[in-house]
Design a protein around this motif. Structure first.
Motif, PDB file in Angstrom:
ATOM      1  N   TYR A 135       0.818  -1.215   0.000  1.00  0.00           N
ATOM      2  CA  TYR A 135       0.000   0.000   0.000  1.00  0.00           C
ATOM      3  C   TYR A 135       0.852   1.266   0.000  1.00  0.00           C
ATOM      4  O   TYR A 135       0.499   2.255  -0.633  1.00  0.00           O
ATOM      5  N   VAL A 136       1.996   1.219   0.678  1.00  0.00           N
ATOM      6  CA  VAL A 136       2.913   2.367   0.671  1.00  0.00           C
ATOM      7  C   VAL A 136       3.467   2.568  -0.738  1.00  0.00           C
ATOM      8  O   VAL A 136       3.537   3.698  -1.238  1.00  0.00           O
ATOM      9  N   ALA A 137       3.837   1.471  -1.404  1.00  0.00           N
ATOM     10  CA  ALA A 137       4.336   1.567  -2.777  1.00  0.00           C
ATOM     11  C   ALA A 137       3.258   2.150  -3.686  1.00  0.00           C
ATOM     12  O   ALA A 137       3.548   3.025  -4.517  1.00  0.00           O
ATOM     13  N   LEU A 138       2.022   1.704  -3.530  1.00  0.00           N
ATOM     14  CA  LEU A 138       0.923   2.238  -4.333  1.00  0.00           C
ATOM     15  C   LEU A 138       0.736   3.729  -4.069  1.00  0.00           C
ATOM     16  O   LEU A 138       0.556   4.512  -5.009  1.00  0.00           O
ATOM     17  N   MET A 139       0.823   4.133  -2.810  1.00  0.00           N
ATOM     18  CA  MET A 139       0.686   5.541  -2.464  1.00  0.00           C
ATOM     19  C   MET A 139       1.778   6.377  -3.141  1.00  0.00           C
ATOM     20  O   MET A 139       1.504   7.442  -3.700  1.00  0.00           O
ATOM     21  N   PHE A 140       3.016   5.886  -3.129  1.00  0.00           N
ATOM     22  CA  PHE A 140       4.114   6.616  -3.768  1.00  0.00           C
ATOM     23  C   PHE A 140       3.921   6.696  -5.286  1.00  0.00           C
ATOM     24  O   PHE A 140       4.210   7.722  -5.901  1.00  0.00           O
ATOM     25  N   ILE A 141       3.445   5.623  -5.883  1.00  0.00           N
ATOM     26  CA  ILE A 141       3.224   5.622  -7.338  1.00  0.00           C
ATOM     27  C   ILE A 141       2.141   6.631  -7.702  1.00  0.00           C
ATOM     28  O   ILE A 141       2.293   7.422  -8.646  1.00  0.00           O
ATOM     29  N   ILE A 142       1.046   6.631  -6.959  1.00  0.00           N
ATOM     30  CA  ILE A 142      -0.040   7.577  -7.247  1.00  0.00           C
ATOM     31  C   ILE A 142       0.407   9.011  -6.975  1.00  0.00           C
ATOM     32  O   ILE A 142       0.152   9.918  -7.777  1.00  0.00           O
ATOM     33  N   ALA A 143       1.119   9.237  -5.868  1.00  0.00           N
ATOM     34  CA  ALA A 143       1.606  10.588  -5.562  1.00  0.00           C
ATOM     35  C   ALA A 143       2.580  11.060  -6.634  1.00  0.00           C
ATOM     36  O   ALA A 143       2.499  12.201  -7.108  1.00  0.00           O
ATOM     37  N   GLY A 144       3.483  10.182  -7.047  1.00  0.00           N
ATOM     38  CA  GLY A 144       4.430  10.547  -8.108  1.00  0.00           C
ATOM     39  C   GLY A 144       3.721  10.841  -9.419  1.00  0.00           C
ATOM     40  O   GLY A 144       4.088  11.765 -10.143  1.00  0.00           O
ATOM     41  N   SER A 145       2.688  10.061  -9.715  1.00  0.00           N
ATOM     42  CA  SER A 145       1.916  10.300 -10.938  1.00  0.00           C
ATOM     43  C   SER A 145       1.255  11.668 -10.894  1.00  0.00           C
ATOM     44  O   SER A 145       1.287  12.422 -11.881  1.00  0.00           O
ATOM     45  N   LEU A 146       0.661  12.003  -9.766  1.00  0.00           N
ATOM     46  CA  LEU A 146      -0.025  13.289  -9.640  1.00  0.00           C
ATOM     47  C   LEU A 146       0.976  14.449  -9.717  1.00  0.00           C
ATOM     48  O   LEU A 146       0.687  15.473 -10.361  1.00  0.00           O
ATOM     49  N   ILE A 147       2.121  14.305  -9.085  1.00  0.00           N
ATOM     50  CA  ILE A 147       3.144  15.352  -9.164  1.00  0.00           C
ATOM     51  C   ILE A 147       3.615  15.528 -10.599  1.00  0.00           C
ATOM     52  O   ILE A 147       3.729  16.636 -11.113  1.00  0.00           O
ATOM     53  N   LEU A 148       3.851  14.415 -11.273  1.00  0.00           N
ATOM     54  CA  LEU A 148       4.316  14.468 -12.651  1.00  0.00           C
ATOM     55  C   LEU A 148       3.282  15.128 -13.557  1.00  0.00           C
ATOM     56  O   LEU A 148       3.632  15.941 -14.414  1.00  0.00           O
ATOM     57  N   ILE A 149       2.014  14.804 -13.348  1.00  0.00           N
ATOM     58  CA  ILE A 149       0.955  15.337 -14.215  1.00  0.00           C
ATOM     59  C   ILE A 149       0.678  16.818 -13.923  1.00  0.00           C
ATOM     60  O   ILE A 149       0.602  17.633 -14.838  1.00  0.00           O
ATOM     61  N   PHE A 150       0.560  17.173 -12.655  1.00  0.00           N
ATOM     62  CA  PHE A 150       0.154  18.543 -12.323  1.00  0.00           C
ATOM     63  C   PHE A 150       1.306  19.534 -12.189  1.00  0.00           C
ATOM     64  O   PHE A 150       1.121  20.730 -12.359  1.00  0.00           O
ATOM     65  N   PHE A 151       2.491  19.044 -11.853  1.00  0.00           N
ATOM     66  CA  PHE A 151       3.609  19.959 -11.632  1.00  0.00           C
ATOM     67  C   PHE A 151       4.801  19.667 -12.533  1.00  0.00           C
ATOM     68  O   PHE A 151       5.818  20.340 -12.445  1.00  0.00           O
ATOM     69  N   GLY A 152       4.708  18.673 -13.391  1.00  0.00           N
ATOM     70  CA  GLY A 152       5.861  18.233 -14.181  1.00  0.00           C
ATOM     71  C   GLY A 152       6.127  19.029 -15.436  1.00  0.00           C
ATOM     72  O   GLY A 152       7.227  19.018 -15.941  1.00  0.00           O
ATOM     73  N   SER A 153       5.122  19.680 -15.972  1.00  0.00           N
ATOM     74  CA  SER A 153       5.360  20.376 -17.239  1.00  0.00           C
ATOM     75  C   SER A 153       5.626  21.845 -16.981  1.00  0.00           C
ATOM     76  O   SER A 153       5.052  22.458 -16.099  1.00  0.00           O
ATOM     77  N   GLY A 154       6.475  22.404 -17.794  1.00  0.00           N
ATOM     78  CA  GLY A 154       6.830  23.806 -17.639  1.00  0.00           C
ATOM     79  C   GLY A 154       5.828  24.738 -18.312  1.00  0.00           C
ATOM     80  O   GLY A 154       5.910  25.932 -18.183  1.00  0.00           O
ATOM     81  N   SER A 155       4.878  24.172 -19.064  1.00  0.00           N
ATOM     82  CA  SER A 155       3.952  25.038 -19.789  1.00  0.00           C
ATOM     83  C   SER A 155       2.622  25.163 -19.100  1.00  0.00           C
ATOM     84  O   SER A 155       2.248  24.475 -18.248  1.00  0.00           O
TER      85      SER A 155
END
Length: 155
Positions: A135-155
């Motif tokens: 469950y911790v691994a799943l939490m990190f994967i989802i958190a990383g996905s959200l960070i990548l999607i919402f904060f990952g692009s410079g545009s």
């Protein structure tokens, strides 16, 4: 049952990592096909290419069947889920998610379904109760996905 030796495990990790890289390339190529054609076209081209490659493999190498028994009916659904996966990833690749967001959310979806399949013992898998680490691994994967999607692009 004994544990595989360390060098064997390294081969498995390298193969899984390589498969992830190939999956990213496949999603990129299929998304490009969808941009120039349609989602249906982007799904049929890789499946037709894979069918031709498999037929060539079967004709020239003539591998022996592992078992003479017929596989369960549900194993044939892999082609259907593969075609749907190609169409969905091709659609999302050409959206604001881009390649990295598509792959990240796909990984999260695979993890959620894998935990569910383990808990239920689906498809002949041994039934296994997920532990806190899962469950911790799943939490990190989802958190990383959200960070990548919402904060990952410079545009």
């Amino acid at each position: 049952m004994s544990q595989p030796s360390q060098p064997n495990q390294l081969i498995y990790f390298a193969a899984a990592f390589g498969a992830g890289g190939l999956l990213s390339l496949m999603v990129l190529f299929n998304g490009t096909l969808a941009a120039y054609g349609s989602l249906f076209f982007a799904s049929w081209v890789p499946h037709l290419t894979g069918t031709v490659a498999a037929l060539i493999f079967l004709v020239f190498l003539r591998p022996k069947r592992a078992q003479q028994a017929r596989p369960p009916w549900w194993v044939y659904l892999g082609g259907v889920s593969g075609a749907v996966t190609v169409m969905l990833t091709s659609a999302t690749l050409n959206s604001a998610l881009a390649l990295s967001g598509t792959i990240a959310l796909g990984l999260a979806g695979q993890m959620v379904f894998s935990l569910f399949a383990d808990m239920r013992g689906l498809f002949g898998l041994p039934q296994r109760t997920p532990v806190r680490r899962d469950y911790v691994a799943l939490m990190f994967i989802i958190a990383g996905s959200l960070i990548l999607i919402f904060f990952g692009s410079g545009s």
